[in-house]
Structures are given as C-alpha cells and as structure tokens.
Write a protein that holds these residues in place. Structure first.
Motif, mmCIF file in Angstrom:
data_model
loop_
_atom_site.group_PDB
_atom_site.id
_atom_site.type_symbol
_atom_site.label_atom_id
_atom_site.label_comp_id
_atom_site.label_asym_id
_atom_site.label_seq_id
_atom_site.Cartn_x
_atom_site.Cartn_y
_atom_site.Cartn_z
ATOM 1 N N SER A 69 0.814 -1.220 0.000
ATOM 2 C CA SER A 69 0.000 0.000 0.000
ATOM 3 C C SER A 69 0.850 1.275 0.000
ATOM 4 C CB SER A 69 -0.924 0.014 1.223
ATOM 5 O OG SER A 69 -0.165 -0.029 2.418
ATOM 6 N N TRP A 70 2.125 1.171 0.407
ATOM 7 C CA TRP A 70 2.979 2.356 0.412
ATOM 8 C C TRP A 70 3.430 2.745 -0.985
ATOM 9 C CZ3 TRP A 70 6.869 2.149 5.121
ATOM 10 C CH2 TRP A 70 6.126 2.107 6.307
ATOM 11 N N GLY A 71 3.342 1.814 -1.919
ATOM 12 C CA GLY A 71 3.736 2.123 -3.286
ATOM 13 C C GLY A 71 5.171 2.613 -3.361
ATOM 14 N N GLU A 72 5.376 3.776 -4.014
ATOM 15 C CA GLU A 72 6.709 4.341 -4.174
ATOM 16 C C GLU A 72 6.901 5.594 -3.319
ATOM 17 O OE1 GLU A 72 7.359 5.004 -8.300
ATOM 18 O OE2 GLU A 72 7.232 2.886 -8.839
ATOM 19 N N VAL A 73 6.190 5.649 -2.205
ATOM 20 C CA VAL A 73 6.317 6.824 -1.345
ATOM 21 C C VAL A 73 7.749 6.983 -0.851
ATOM 22 C CG1 VAL A 73 5.554 7.905 0.809
ATOM 23 C CG2 VAL A 73 3.905 6.684 -0.627
ATOM 24 N N TYR A 74 8.349 5.882 -0.386
ATOM 25 C CA TYR A 74 9.732 5.906 0.098
ATOM 26 C C TYR A 74 10.545 4.846 -0.623
ATOM 27 C CZ TYR A 74 7.424 8.253 4.030
ATOM 28 O OH TYR A 74 6.669 9.099 4.796
ATOM 29 N N ASP A 75 11.826 5.123 -0.777
ATOM 30 C CA ASP A 75 12.706 4.150 -1.418
ATOM 31 C C ASP A 75 13.038 3.018 -0.439
ATOM 32 O OD1 ASP A 75 15.642 3.160 -2.037
ATOM 33 O OD2 ASP A 75 14.765 3.908 -3.894
ATOM 34 N N PRO A 76 12.836 1.747 -0.844
ATOM 35 C CA PRO A 76 13.093 0.619 0.062
ATOM 36 C C PRO A 76 14.532 0.564 0.558
ATOM 37 C CG PRO A 76 11.772 -0.100 -1.809
ATOM 38 C CD PRO A 76 12.215 1.300 -2.104
ATOM 39 N N ALA A 77 15.495 0.963 -0.270
ATOM 40 C CA ALA A 77 16.887 0.924 0.165
ATOM 41 C C ALA A 77 17.119 1.884 1.324
ATOM 42 C CB ALA A 77 17.817 1.270 -1.003
ATOM 43 N N LEU A 78 16.567 3.079 1.253
ATOM 44 C CA LEU A 78 16.729 4.033 2.345
ATOM 45 C C LEU A 78 16.008 3.557 3.599
ATOM 46 C CD1 LEU A 78 16.340 7.456 0.476
ATOM 47 C CD2 LEU A 78 18.429 6.194 1.020
ATOM 48 N N LEU A 79 14.868 2.893 3.409
ATOM 49 C CA LEU A 79 14.158 2.347 4.568
ATOM 50 C C LEU A 79 14.979 1.248 5.235
ATOM 51 C CD1 LEU A 79 10.470 2.152 3.263
ATOM 52 C CD2 LEU A 79 11.507 3.905 4.716
ATOM 53 N N GLN A 80 15.569 0.357 4.434
ATOM 54 C CA GLN A 80 16.385 -0.712 5.023
ATOM 55 C C GLN A 80 17.586 -0.131 5.761
ATOM 56 O OE1 GLN A 80 17.471 -3.931 2.400
ATOM 57 N NE2 GLN A 80 19.132 -4.619 3.738
#
Length: 975
Positions: free
Chosen positions: A757-768
């Motif tokens: 549901s978050w789609g492309e709101v945040y980059d997964p790499a930065l979240l990790q």
C-alpha cells in the motif's frame, strides 16, 4: 516621415492607436523600469555587458524595447487590425502600401512579433550595428530575437538573408512603402531618444538577454493598458503631433512623467530595508540564538560586496527563518539586490511564511512595497484573499498590511498586499516581495512560455530556499540547474535545511558557484557543520564560523524502533495497531499530547477509525473522541473522558482542512498565540496525520509515533516532539524527555517488508538502511544536534555495514538507477546551463514531450468537488442545506472572486488513477462554470442522499469515492 495612420492598438478603443505612439510609450516606460525596478546590481551588470555607461545603456535598452512592435508595420497586420474600421482603410489602397496578395497566399499569417524578429537585423545594421560573423553571435540578431520573444516564445535564430534582405525569407513583411515606413519608424524612435549609441559589445550574455526580454514584456504590458493609451490619445489630439519629430518628443515627455506613476500603480518597484544588526531588525527577540549571532558576525567579517550563497543547517527551533531574512537584507544590500523571494516546499509552508515575511517587511521597510503570495491556491488563503475581492465586479484592490515607522527613522515603509496588476497570471514573481512554492522559481529553468518574466523577476531579488532537502532526485536536479542560473544572474541565495546530507549541501553550493563564474567554481568548500553555516561569494572566497555554533536546542531524543506486522488488527500481538495502542497507553491513562504520523491517507484513515473504536470501547459511549461535538466541549472547558482524537491529511476539502488545522494549532501550537489552549488533566489529545505535519505546522507534542520513513524524515518529524521549551501547561509525568517511536514493518522472519500500500512513497533501500542503523544503536538516544548530520550522512554512505548485504545491494541498485533516470529526465527537460545556451530559442521551446515538462514527478492530482443529490436537486453538503450554484451572481452568470473562493473551499485533491478515465457527463460541472478556469477543471463526485439522510458515495469505474466530514475523501475498490 512617419505615417501615423499605421495602427498598433485597436481592441476596445474608440480610435485605433498609431504604432509610433506605442513604440514611444513602451520605450519611455522601459526607462522607468530601468530607474525604478532594476536593482543597482542589475543596472551595473547590463551596462558592463554592453560596454556602455549606465546612462547610455539605459537609452539603448529603451530604444530596443520601443522597437518590439515594429512587425505591426505589415499589410497582414494592418488588414487585420483595421478590418472593422472602414474609415481607416483608405491608405491600404495607396500604391506604396499595396498588399502582396500572392505573398499572403504562399504562407500562413506571420505573427507580428516574428515579423519584428525578421525585419530588425537589417534595420539595426543601417544604424551601424556590426553584421559581420555568424548571425547567432551578432548583437543585432540577439536583439531581434529578444524582441521577437515579447509574446512569450523566442523565435529561431535569424538567417544570413535576414541581414541582407528580410523580404527574401518573409515577403509577408511587405515591400516598398511598408519597408520604407519600418525604416522611418526606427529613425523616428532613434531621434526621439537622442540617438542612443551602438554598444561596442559584440554580443549579449544570455543572462543579460533574458533580463532585457523581461523588461520589454513588462514595459509593453504597462504601456498597452487601455487607460494609458486613451490618456496619450487625448493629449496628442488636435495637433497631429505623432507625424512630426517635435510632436513625438512631446509625446515622450508626457510618458516620461507618467511612467513612474504607472509602475507604482502596478505594484512594481524595489525594496530597501533599514540597516543594522540582528537586534535592530528583530527588536522583539530579546536574546538571539547563537546561530543568529554567528551568521551576523560572519557576514560582517566576510563583507560581501557582490552576490554569494549562504547555507544554513540547523535543527528546528534555532531561528533559521529570522537568520535567513537578516542575511537576505545584508546580502541584498551588498550587491544592490532589489527584493526578496522566499521559496518553500508546499503551499501550506508558503502560507505560513507569508505572514512572517509581512511582519518582517512591515517593521523594516524604508519605502512602500507590495507583497504577493505565489502558488496555485493562493486565493484560497484567507489572510491573502480577504478584503481584496469586490462582490460587485470581482476586481482586486490593494490592502495595507502594515504601515510602520521604524524607531529613529523619519520615513515609513508601507507594506501593501499585491494588487490587481500583480495578481494576473504570471506576474506575481515581479512583486518586490514574494512568498511562494519552490515550483514558482523552478519553472524559470523549464522551457515554458514567458519564462523571461521569471528570469527578470528573480534576477533582481535575493532568493531564500527553505527546506532545501525536501525533494526527490528529479526536483533536486532542477534545483541544481536553478542555482546555476541564479549564480549566473548574480542573485544572492540563502539555503536553509534541518536535514541535508553533506554531499548534497556542497553540491548545491557548487552548482551556484559554477554559474557565478570559473573562479568561483574552483573554490574548495568545507564540510558543513551542524548546526552551522557556510558563505561563499561569487568571487570564490569562502567564510565559515570562527568557532563552533552552540545549539540551544540540545537534547537527548529517545528514538525507539519497534518491529511490527503491518496490520490494524489489535489482536495481533506484534501487530502495528497493538504496538501503537501500547505506545499511546500513557496518553489514554494520564493525558498529554501525541501525534501518529502515517505513510498514506488510507492508512491514516484506518488508524484513526481503529483508535476511535478502541477508545469508545474503553471509555464508553459517552467518550467524544473523534466526534465534532468535542469542539464545543473544549470551548466550555469540559474535556470529558478519553483522549481527544483528530485526523488531518491532504484529502480534505480546503475549508475543512483549514478548520482542522486551526484546531490542531490551538491544541498543540506555541503558547502565547491567541486561541491556543493545550489539553490538560487526565484527558489527552492524539492527532493522526500524514506527512502534512512534517513541515507545514508549528506543533509541539509530548510523544510522536511514526511509521517508518527515511532517517532524514524521521529526524524532521522528531522536531515536532518537545519542540517548544515552554509548551504551556506542564508536560505529563510520563513524558520524561522527547521520544519518537518508529513502527518498522517486518515479515515473519523479522526482515523489512515494505507494505504494498505504500507504493513508491519511500525508497526501500533508504528504509532498510534506516532500520538497520536504528537497530545498531540499540535504543541509544540521539543527541540533537550532535548526532543529526552523522545519521543523515550514514544512510547514504557507500560503505554500509548491512546485516542483509545482498538484499541491500539489490535495493541500492534500484535506488541508484531510479535516481539516475530521474536526474536524466530533469536534464532532458530543463534549460541548458546558462553558459551552454547557444540560442534563446531553446529557453522557451523543447523537443521533450510537453507532459514531461514539470517541476515535480508524480505530483498530479485531480481537483474534485463532492456534491450531494436528493429529490430536490444538488447540494454542497450532506445535510442538503447549501445548494450547488449553477451560475454566479453577476449579470452574465459569471462568479465573483468571492463566490469562486467559496466553491473552492469545498474542493479536495485526489490522486490520478483509472477512476478518472471512467468519469462521464455526470461528473462535469455546469456549463456556465466553463467561464471560470478554476471551476471549469473540477470533477464532480455525485453522492446520493436517501430519505433518512443516508449518503451513498460516488461510484466511478470500479471505485467508490465517499466524502466523510471526519475522514475526508475515502476511496474503496469495488469487487
């Protein structure tokens, strides 16, 4: 001899106005623009670029401006302008003015500005302008291109044959008498202006050309006003003065006297602030922050004598805004800047800054000035729009915002709200003082029509860019190009940020310095301190604090990360909802103020509903949490039981969002502001929100719970917890220090699992990287400000000790590829760097798809208007008490400004999607609304209202969209 029967203006005039009259008028208005609108620095730069004294440069630019409409001396244009005026058509039949109908039939009609472009080179050559060399590098062809662009788009470069005989390429110009009259008009204007000298400069720099282009457009607009032309016609009537040189000089003298007043009426001019130290400009601040004192001392030591760039990095609460305004006054005065543009990331932040800039300017202005607010919904912001719209005719009149006489000064500076002329589309950037979204400046580096106005409007100002970190790779790339242009234009710039990586900070400063010149581009910049500042001048000198800046906001921030399963089911032990309820337990038991920041609107709505259900179950049906009746209870001091609960996001109609925002500010805002009343006692308050509270609101919470976001954004959100040292009533006993709880979504294995549901709101790499960095700290507090820069930089570090390196590498590659693609797209659609511009034509025309030419990616939304239908018609509210107006109150059915604003208060933004393609006739506004552009674009969402008031949302395609007063727009996919 000039033939004054050749007409230049017609329209609603009783009698058409001769071309020569308008050429003289525009030239003299241009002289007033040079005197009263250009900054001291701009006048110097133009004179130096032309190789002339300032007086000679002024006369030469006036002459060029006057020539802009020379292309109206053609048979096509005269035939068009006089077709309804039979009494004036006789001279077209004379032999020397005969039309070449064969030429007319060979090509499409030639626009008059492009006719000016084609005809001018050979005419300027006749005055002694050199014509040897490539056309693109010749001054006479550059001037022709500038004037050919006075309607917004620069024509292509002239060809060699334009220098020899323009009729060879453009027979539509007309030969014989037409060519003779073009020459006579040039000679007449040349004589009226005292025969301005031919500049020794071989060619104009692009930055000089765009400023002159902006001057020409503004001068043309001012001189073309109907009341101006009528006054000149009356003054010249009876004497036939426009046929003789003495008569034309009399015309020029009249306009010379009138022009300064016309500029004042339009709201154009320059800004002058009083001089002094920080305390002189901000007398209400008893004890300036160390950052403010450090910048004051640093600028005094640097002694800027020209343009430069100042970077200020500090956490919230250190007084960055006041620092920027002080620096802008000092830096602007040093290089002769004449105004201020304050650029912000969102409309909400721009609205807030409008009042702060008005307060600063009203206290420190030495002369009268106008202030404008620049963004797409400025007319919905009450402080800007109130008391300016006439209910009778929809006109706008200026309103005094502040009339203040600074202590020790005899003159007062009157701050006035932007009037009607400046509020016209595209003109607001010309106001001496302006606040707006960064998009207003970024459009100046896109190949858009009339971007010369943005170049001209920015060139004389000091530009402040707040929240410089708040953009994706695409918009950041456009910002770098903007900084490069600002550097080349000699514009002082102040950059503000709370969470900017060191690499990004130095990159932005280097972009500015590369535009400023080769010597500046080679200077070495130190790593930015936090908090701290760096000043670099356009000559390449760099200044930094003599000693470290001490923060008064130093604190230990508890940043707790909780790994959760992403579900709103409170029965799941490690679920998001269960963890959230546990984090808010103290608020429910003992009161206090908390914020819950969600990633998407849908999740904010679901979180709000789950909290409301939980509190009502716990505190009984008498709990008013989430009920609008709580407003009245608060007003009367009855706080009841259970936490007060509110929801805030961007998908509310404008009026409703404003009321919720005002309520949130009254609960969580700065103590001492009128209407602020922080909840006290056993009943606390919880605000569920999206990222809208991250930047735009000055709110203070005892606790913030946030969904996972990149580290820089989390630290930005942490600035909303214990934001004020003295929030009012004592903080609850459980709040022993500022604390941010981060809810990180994980799978069964405990690995980061970004919800779909978050789609492309945040980059997964930065979240990790953020999750792993917080895990590595094992709950250690974050020392603000000491740890902030290191944490922000660590997330982007090339060497990152990941616990899942293969997964991170895969995500990093996708992130880098995405950033490269966005940067490449920005480079494709943006203007070339100023030193690489080969032709002005490239500044307003692009080979890129028009859909790609924008300031932000993925920012599009549809403006929707929920309407409610019952047996009696259509209404603006679910209670069916306010009827949807089919037309406005004016005689022609059009709406007044106030009526448009009232309707737009019911409008909300909704993201584009497949639902939009499914809209049909039922979703179109009434036909009369087409006369008002802001209403014509709306999409109606018809809701059906049953007998008992039950509301059924609008079904569009496979989506039901329902407006709920508490939840906002709710979207539901149908099976």
């Amino acid at each position: 001899m000039v033939d004054a029967r050749i007409q230049g203006k017609s329209g609603e005039l009783v009698e058409p106005y001769p071309v020569i009259g308008h050429l003289v008028d525009t030239a003299l208005v241009c002289g007033a623009v040079w005197d009263g609108v250009l900054s001291r620095g701009q006048r110097q730069r133009l004179a130096e670029g032309l190789g002339l004294s300032e007086a000679d440069a002024r006369a030469t630019v006036m002459f060029w401006a006057g020539l802009h409409d020379l292309g109206k001396i053609t048979p096509q244009f005269q035939d068009m302008i006089l077709k309804a005026r039979a009494a004036h058509r006789g001279f077209l039949g004379e032999a020397k003015y005969a039309r070449d109908r064969d030429a007319d039939s060979r090509t499409a009609p030639l626009r008059h500005e492009y006719a000016s472009h084609a005809a001018l080179p050979s005419l300027l050559a006749g005055l002694g302008y050199p014509k040897a060399g490539r056309p693109a590098s010749l001054l006479l062809t550059q001037v022709a291109q500038v004037l050919g662009g006075h309607h917004g788009r620069y024509p292509r470069d002239n060809e060699l044959r334009d220098l020899r005989d323009p009729l060879e390429r453009c027979p539509e110009l007309g030969a014989e008498g037409w060519a003779e009259q073009r020459k006579e008009h040039v000679q007449a204007l040349y004589g009226v202006l005292g025969c301005p000298p031919v500049p020794p400069s071989r060619a104009l720099a692009v930055t000089e050309a765009v400023v002159i282009a902006g001057m020409v457009i503004v001068s043309d607009w001012i001189a073309s006003q109907e009341h101006v032309i009528v006054a000149q016609q009356k003054a010249a009537a009876g004497g036939g003065g426009l046929f003789t040189l003495p008569g034309l000089k009399a015309q020029a003298r009249r306009m010379e006297r009138l022009a300064p007043k016309l500029l004042d009426e339009a709201g154009l001019g320059t800004v002058a602030f009083k001089e002094g130290g920080f305390g002189d400009l901000f007398p209400a601040i008893d004890r300036p922050h160390p950052l403010q004192l450090s910048v004051e001392a640093g600028l005094a030591a640097a002694r800027p004598a020209g343009p430069g760039i100042l970077l200020v990095t500090a956490p919230t609460g250190e007084g960055k805004t006041e620092t920027a305004l002080y620096a802008a006054s000092v830096m602007g005065a040093a290089c002769g800047s004449s105004g201020v543009f304050f650029a912000l990331p969102t409309q909400a932040t721009a609205n807030q800054m409008y009042g702060r800039l008005a307060e600063f300017a009203g206290r420190n202005l030495l002369a009268s000035s106008e202030l404008t607010l620049l963004h797409g919904a400025a007319d919905l912001y009450t402080p800007y729009a109130d008391a300016t719209a006439s209910a009778q005719d929809g006109t706008v009149e200026p309103r005094v915002l502040c009339d203040h006489t600074p202590d020790g000064l005899k003159a007062s500076g009157v701050l006035v709200e932007a009037g009607r002329w400046l509020r016209a589309r595209g003109r607001g950037i010309l106001a001496p003082l302006a606040v707006g979204t960064i998009d207003q400046a970024l459009m100046g580096v896109l190949p858009l029509k009339r971007n010369a106005l943005r170049h001209f409007g920015l060139a004389g100002k000091t530009v402040i860019i707040d929240e410089a970190h708040a953009y994706d790779a695409y918009t950041h790339a456009l910002m770098l190009r903007l900084l490069e242009w600002l550097g080349a234009l000699g514009v002082p710039v102040v950059l503000l940020s709370a969470t900017l990586t060191g690499t990004m900070a130095k990159g932005m400063m280097h972009a500015y310095l590369s535009g400023a010149g080769p010597s500046a581009a080679r200077c070495e910049l130190p790593a930015p301190a936090y908090p701290g500042w760096i000043y670099a001048s356009a000559d390449g000198s760099v200044t930094k604090p003599a000693s470290p800046v001490v923060s008064e906001q130093g604190r230990a921030l508890g940043m707790d990360i909780r790994h959760v399963r992403h579900t709103t089911d409170p029965s799941v032990v490690n679920g998001r909802m269960a963890t959230l309820l546990a984090a808010l337990e103290d608020v429910a038991d003992a009161g206090g103020c908390a914020a819950v920041i969600c990633t998407t609107v849908a999740e904010a709505q679901q979180t709000y509903q789950a909290l409301r259900a939980h509190y009502r179950t716990r505190f009984g049906d008498g709990c008013l949490a989430g009920d609008d009746r709580a407003d009245d209870d608060q007003e009367h001091g009855d706080w009841g039981a259970g936490p007060l609960l509110r929801l805030l996001h961007a998908r509310f109609p404008a009026g409703r969002r404003a009321s919720i925002t005002a309520e949130a500010e009254s609960w969580f805002g700065r103590t001492g502001k009128p209407g602020t009343r922080r909840p006290v006692g056993p009943r606390g308050a919880v605000l569920v929100a999206t990222q809208v509270v991250e930047q735009s609101l000055d709110l203070d919470f005892d606790l913030v719970v946030s969904d996972l976001a990149p580290m820089a954004m989390l630290l930005q959100r942490a600035g909303r917890v214990w934001r004020h040292r003295h929030p009012g009533p004592p903080r609850p006993g459980w709040a022993r220090g500022p604390r941010l709880v981060v809810l990180a979504p994980v799978n069964e294995k405990g690995e980061l699992a970004v919800p779909r549901s978050w789609g492309e709101v945040y980059d997964p790499a930065l979240l990790q990287r953020t999750v792993e960095l917080l895990d590595q700290r094992r709950g250690m507090p974050v020392t603000v400000p000491d740890d902030v820069q290191g944490l922000v930089d660590a997330v982007y570090a090339e060497e990152f000790p990941s616990v899942a390196p293969e997964q991170l590498m895969e995500r990093d590659l996708r992130r880098l590829a995405g950033d490269m693609a966005r940067t490449a797209l920005a480079d494709m659609v943006a203007l070339p760097p100023p030193r690489k511009v080969v032709s002005l034509h490239s500044l307003t025309t692009s080979d890129a798809d028009e859909e790609l030419v924008r300031t932000r990616l993925g920012a599009d939304s549809v403006q929707v208007l929920p309407v409610f239908e019952d047996a009696n018609g259509r209404w603006l509210d679910a209670g069916c008490s306010h009827r949807l107006p089919v037309c406005g109150s004016r005689a022609d059915g059009r709406f007044t400004v106030g009526e448009v604003r009232e309707l737009l208060n019911h409008v909300a933004p909704l993201a584009h999607g497949p639902w939009r393609a499914a809209c049909g006739l039922a979703h179109q506004p009434p036909d009369v609304w087409a006369k008002e552009p802001r209403l014509a674009r709306l999409v109606l969402l018809p809701h059906s209202v049953g007998n008992r008031g039950r509301v059924q949302g609008a079904v569009v395609g496979d989506v039901r969209i329902t407006y709920d007063r508490v939840l906002g727009l709710v979207t539901e996919r149908l099976d």
